[in-house]
Design a protein around this motif. Sequence first.
Motif, PDB file in Angstrom:
ATOM      1  N   LYS A  22       0.831  -1.202   0.000  1.00 41.04           N
ATOM      2  CA  LYS A  22       0.000   0.000   0.000  1.00 41.04           C
ATOM      3  C   LYS A  22       0.866   1.253   0.000  1.00 41.04           C
ATOM      4  CE  LYS A  22      -4.116  -1.967   2.194  1.00 41.04           C
ATOM      5  NZ  LYS A  22      -5.017  -1.923   3.380  1.00 41.04           N
ATOM      6  N   ALA A  23       1.955   1.224   0.763  1.00 44.21           N
ATOM      7  CA  ALA A  23       2.839   2.387   0.823  1.00 44.21           C
ATOM      8  C   ALA A  23       3.440   2.692  -0.541  1.00 44.21           C
ATOM      9  CB  ALA A  23       3.941   2.153   1.855  1.00 44.21           C
ATOM     10  N   GLU A  24       3.685   1.648  -1.344  1.00 45.67           N
ATOM     11  CA  GLU A  24       4.240   1.837  -2.680  1.00 45.67           C
ATOM     12  C   GLU A  24       3.155   2.096  -3.724  1.00 45.67           C
ATOM     13  OE1 GLU A  24       7.390   2.116  -3.389  1.00 45.67           O
ATOM     14  OE2 GLU A  24       8.009   1.729  -1.319  1.00 45.67           O
ATOM     15  N   GLY A  25       1.900   2.064  -3.288  1.00 40.96           N
ATOM     16  CA  GLY A  25       0.808   2.321  -4.225  1.00 40.96           C
ATOM     17  C   GLY A  25       0.575   1.206  -5.208  1.00 40.96           C
ATOM     18  N   LYS A  26       0.840  -0.037  -4.796  1.00 42.06           N
ATOM     19  CA  LYS A  26       0.707  -1.173  -5.702  1.00 42.06           C
ATOM     20  C   LYS A  26      -0.270  -2.204  -5.148  1.00 42.06           C
ATOM     21  CE  LYS A  26       3.872   0.208  -8.617  1.00 42.06           C
ATOM     22  NZ  LYS A  26       3.491   0.612  -9.988  1.00 42.06           N
ATOM     23  N   PRO A  27      -1.067  -2.846  -6.019  1.00 41.59           N
ATOM     24  CA  PRO A  27      -1.816  -4.026  -5.595  1.00 41.59           C
ATOM     25  C   PRO A  27      -0.836  -5.147  -5.273  1.00 41.59           C
ATOM     26  CG  PRO A  27      -1.944  -3.784  -7.960  1.00 41.59           C
ATOM     27  CD  PRO A  27      -1.242  -2.560  -7.447  1.00 41.59           C
ATOM     28  N   PHE A  28      -1.293  -6.134  -4.513  1.00 43.95           N
ATOM     29  CA  PHE A  28      -0.361  -7.184  -4.085  1.00 43.95           C
ATOM     30  C   PHE A  28      -0.951  -8.568  -4.292  1.00 43.95           C
ATOM     31  CE2 PHE A  28      -3.068  -7.192  -0.415  1.00 43.95           C
ATOM     32  CZ  PHE A  28      -2.932  -8.455   0.157  1.00 43.95           C
ATOM     33  N   GLY A  29      -0.042  -9.534  -4.397  1.00 47.52           N
ATOM     34  CA  GLY A  29      -0.416 -10.933  -4.438  1.00 47.52           C
ATOM     35  C   GLY A  29       0.486 -11.725  -3.510  1.00 47.52           C
ATOM     36  N   ILE A  30       0.099 -12.939  -3.205  1.00 49.01           N
ATOM     37  CA  ILE A  30       0.913 -13.859  -2.408  1.00 49.01           C
ATOM     38  C   ILE A  30       1.353 -14.978  -3.337  1.00 49.01           C
ATOM     39  CG2 ILE A  30       1.003 -15.380  -0.407  1.00 49.01           C
ATOM     40  CD1 ILE A  30       0.774 -12.401   0.260  1.00 49.01           C
ATOM     41  N   ALA A  31       2.616 -14.908  -3.763  1.00 47.01           N
ATOM     42  CA  ALA A  31       3.125 -15.873  -4.738  1.00 47.01           C
ATOM     43  C   ALA A  31       3.374 -17.232  -4.111  1.00 47.01           C
ATOM     44  CB  ALA A  31       4.412 -15.345  -5.372  1.00 47.01           C
ATOM     45  N   GLU A  32       3.746 -17.234  -2.842  1.00 47.87           N
ATOM     46  CA  GLU A  32       3.933 -18.483  -2.096  1.00 47.87           C
ATOM     47  C   GLU A  32       3.518 -18.250  -0.659  1.00 47.87           C
ATOM     48  OE1 GLU A  32       7.901 -20.136  -2.216  1.00 47.87           O
ATOM     49  OE2 GLU A  32       8.265 -19.240  -4.181  1.00 47.87           O
ATOM     50  N   THR A  33       2.873 -19.225  -0.075  1.00 51.20           N
ATOM     51  CA  THR A  33       2.657 -19.262   1.362  1.00 51.20           C
ATOM     52  C   THR A  33       2.436 -20.714   1.751  1.00 51.20           C
ATOM     53  OG1 THR A  33       1.486 -18.258   3.236  1.00 51.20           O
ATOM     54  CG2 THR A  33       0.137 -18.988   1.378  1.00 51.20           C
ATOM     55  N   GLY A  34       2.534 -20.987   3.025  1.00 51.37           N
ATOM     56  CA  GLY A  34       2.332 -22.357   3.480  1.00 51.37           C
ATOM     57  C   GLY A  34       2.754 -22.547   4.917  1.00 51.37           C
ATOM     58  N   SER A  35       2.514 -23.736   5.414  1.00 50.13           N
ATOM     59  CA  SER A  35       2.959 -24.095   6.756  1.00 50.13           C
ATOM     60  C   SER A  35       3.163 -25.599   6.824  1.00 50.13           C
ATOM     61  CB  SER A  35       1.924 -23.681   7.812  1.00 50.13           C
ATOM     62  OG  SER A  35       2.338 -24.065   9.114  1.00 50.13           O
ATOM     63  N   THR A  36       4.227 -25.988   7.499  1.00 50.26           N
ATOM     64  CA  THR A  36       4.374 -27.393   7.858  1.00 50.26           C
ATOM     65  C   THR A  36       3.384 -27.696   8.967  1.00 50.26           C
ATOM     66  OG1 THR A  36       6.057 -26.858   9.504  1.00 50.26           O
ATOM     67  CG2 THR A  36       6.827 -27.348   7.270  1.00 50.26           C
ATOM     68  N   LEU A  37       3.141 -28.953   9.242  1.00 47.51           N
ATOM     69  CA  LEU A  37       2.320 -29.323  10.397  1.00 47.51           C
ATOM     70  C   LEU A  37       3.082 -28.982  11.671  1.00 47.51           C
ATOM     71  CD1 LEU A  37       0.811 -32.745   9.273  1.00 47.51           C
ATOM     72  CD2 LEU A  37      -0.465 -30.639   9.730  1.00 47.51           C
ATOM     73  N   MET A  38       2.431 -28.268  12.568  1.00 47.29           N
ATOM     74  CA  MET A  38       3.073 -27.819  13.794  1.00 47.29           C
ATOM     75  C   MET A  38       2.821 -28.803  14.925  1.00 47.29           C
ATOM     76  SD  MET A  38       4.569 -24.739  13.385  1.00 47.29           S
ATOM     77  CE  MET A  38       5.280 -25.428  11.904  1.00 47.29           C
ATOM     78  N   GLY A  39       3.906 -29.206  15.602  1.00 46.07           N
ATOM     79  CA  GLY A  39       3.790 -30.056  16.783  1.00 46.07           C
ATOM     80  C   GLY A  39       3.072 -31.352  16.500  1.00 46.07           C
ATOM     81  N   SER A  40       2.066 -31.647  17.307  1.00 45.31           N
ATOM     82  CA  SER A  40       1.316 -32.899  17.174  1.00 45.31           C
ATOM     83  C   SER A  40       0.057 -32.729  16.337  1.00 45.31           C
ATOM     84  CB  SER A  40       0.930 -33.424  18.565  1.00 45.31           C
ATOM     85  OG  SER A  40       0.128 -32.470  19.251  1.00 45.31           O
ATOM     86  N   ASP A  41      -0.087 -31.587  15.712  1.00 44.55           N
ATOM     87  CA  ASP A  41      -1.279 -31.332  14.910  1.00 44.55           C
ATOM     88  C   ASP A  41      -1.392 -32.345  13.778  1.00 44.55           C
ATOM     89  OD1 ASP A  41      -3.490 -30.128  13.696  1.00 44.55           O
ATOM     90  OD2 ASP A  41      -2.212 -28.813  12.474  1.00 44.55           O
ATOM     91  N   THR A  42      -2.584 -32.892  13.613  1.00 46.17           N
ATOM     92  CA  THR A  42      -2.836 -33.852  12.537  1.00 46.17           C
ATOM     93  C   THR A  42      -3.412 -33.175  11.296  1.00 46.17           C
ATOM     94  OG1 THR A  42      -5.051 -34.302  13.405  1.00 46.17           O
ATOM     95  CG2 THR A  42      -3.238 -35.719  14.187  1.00 46.17           C
ATOM     96  N   GLY A  43      -3.589 -31.852  11.389  1.00 44.71           N
ATOM     97  CA  GLY A  43      -4.113 -31.108  10.265  1.00 44.71           C
ATOM     98  C   GLY A  43      -5.328 -30.267  10.596  1.00 44.71           C
ATOM     99  N   VAL A  44      -5.998 -30.567  11.702  1.00 36.55           N
ATOM    100  CA  VAL A  44      -7.203 -29.828  12.070  1.00 36.55           C
ATOM    101  C   VAL A  44      -6.868 -28.364  12.357  1.00 36.55           C
ATOM    102  CG1 VAL A  44      -9.053 -29.603  13.769  1.00 36.55           C
ATOM    103  CG2 VAL A  44      -8.385 -31.870  12.936  1.00 36.55           C
ATOM    104  N   ALA A  45      -5.790 -28.136  13.123  1.00 39.12           N
ATOM    105  CA  ALA A  45      -5.402 -26.754  13.449  1.00 39.12           C
ATOM    106  C   ALA A  45      -4.882 -26.025  12.212  1.00 39.12           C
ATOM    107  CB  ALA A  45      -4.351 -26.753  14.555  1.00 39.12           C
TER     108      ALA A  45
END
Length: 475
Positions: free
Chosen positions: A401-424
């Motif tokens: 926004k400060a640069e006056g440009k629209p934005f996209g998310i080219a990559e995002t993600g998360s590994t499974l954290m701790g004992s989470d089976t995927g629900v969290a």
Amino acid sequence: MPLSYPKTTRHRLTSRLLIAAVAVASVVIAGAATAESASAATPADELVVNADFSAGVQNWRTNLSSDRLTASTVSRSDGKSARIDVGSPGITVLNDSKNTVSAAERGAEYRMTAWVKASREVTAQIRAREVADGSAEAHKTESRPVSGEWTQLTMDFTVERSGAALDLNVVFAGAAKGDQLYVDSVSLKSVAVDAPQENPTVGQCAAKLPLGDTRFGVSLGTSDGSSMQEGWDRAVQAYGTPDVVRVFQRGAPNWNVTKIAPSSDLSISFKIAPKDVLSGAYDSRLRSWFQSAPTNVQVYWTYFHEPEDDVARGEITSADYRAAWQRISSIADETCRSNLHATLVLMSWTLDPKSNRDFDDYYPGSAAIDVLAWDPYNPWNNNTGYKDPEAIFGSVIAKSKAEGKPFGIAETGSTLMGSDTGVARAAWLREIGAYLRDNDALFVSYYDAVAPSDQNDFRLRDTSSVAAWRALVQG
């Protein structure tokens, strides 16, 4: 259908908001006024049902069930206003529960206004979404700070799509749980259409960017040894046809992905050494590539994504990188292709003061770039759980926004954290999806792969996570 705005080959869009404003010859005003200066009378030509909340909050709702909407006597006069007690931090939206205009005519001009205040400083904007054929395009004001004094927001806009319904929103950002937000006198009125004027930009290129809902998709990475076709087949089976696919290429780019994903928007990057670009050796091949680009989808093309580590290792210089970007962007401009968007992709880490990096080292300038895109991930080093979306994406949104440009998310993600089976993780995916949509991301691509550098596994393979991302892709 995307809105458009006039563009020369030397001047690109300055913001996603300006696209809508210039494209439809709208004048967007975000002005402040005092409550005493406004008339309390409801005009006969008012289109909004229950505009002054005299009937409580009838015809109004919030987008989040955790937000509590009630009528309040805290108003600009002796009437009522809408009060929202914020239940979840981030984006809060007051929405007309039935679209104010059911079928607008293309070219019709409207003025939307609303009065807003808050128990502590947040930002606010108004927007009118054209909803038609299962998609939406938005006209909106700049976000502006509001606090304990009533502030009026005003916007003039022209309808682009015949038959579109007009969905009115008042949008607050930065509110915390427990904050009180107030809205009074939401108005929409028709305004006279000015006499047509000669178009001073005839013969110039027209750049377009979609202003509708955020597009969700996945990367078609081949780091696990699978082919791009296998990656596509896996993605379709898991999530349905992605709205956007992320593709990585080395050397001169090609359009092979269009044979696999012919109807998906493309976030496509290629890597050529800056010195080779600057030598002119690739000019002809790049010119041919841009000229042969698909015309039926949006193409967010990227030269050399995530250059920061390459610069840090001394493999390339930031000056050469910026100059190479400028050269390629000027070649793309020659084609006057309205669906090609020069998209700089950087690490979100670059904006962290601890990185000791400077955004300007990698930014080739506003004239060369249409869209800023980023690669923010949920931190995995200390296995500390799933971070709030604001903590992950807030800085890149603010910088865009400060640069006056629209934005996209080219990559995002998360590994499974701790004992989470995927629900969290599934809950986190839904949360970031809503957050990025509310913040008007152009596209969001999940990195559905194993990272080749550190072997962190971001793939969605558990039932809960797959279902969550599928719901976002399917919209």
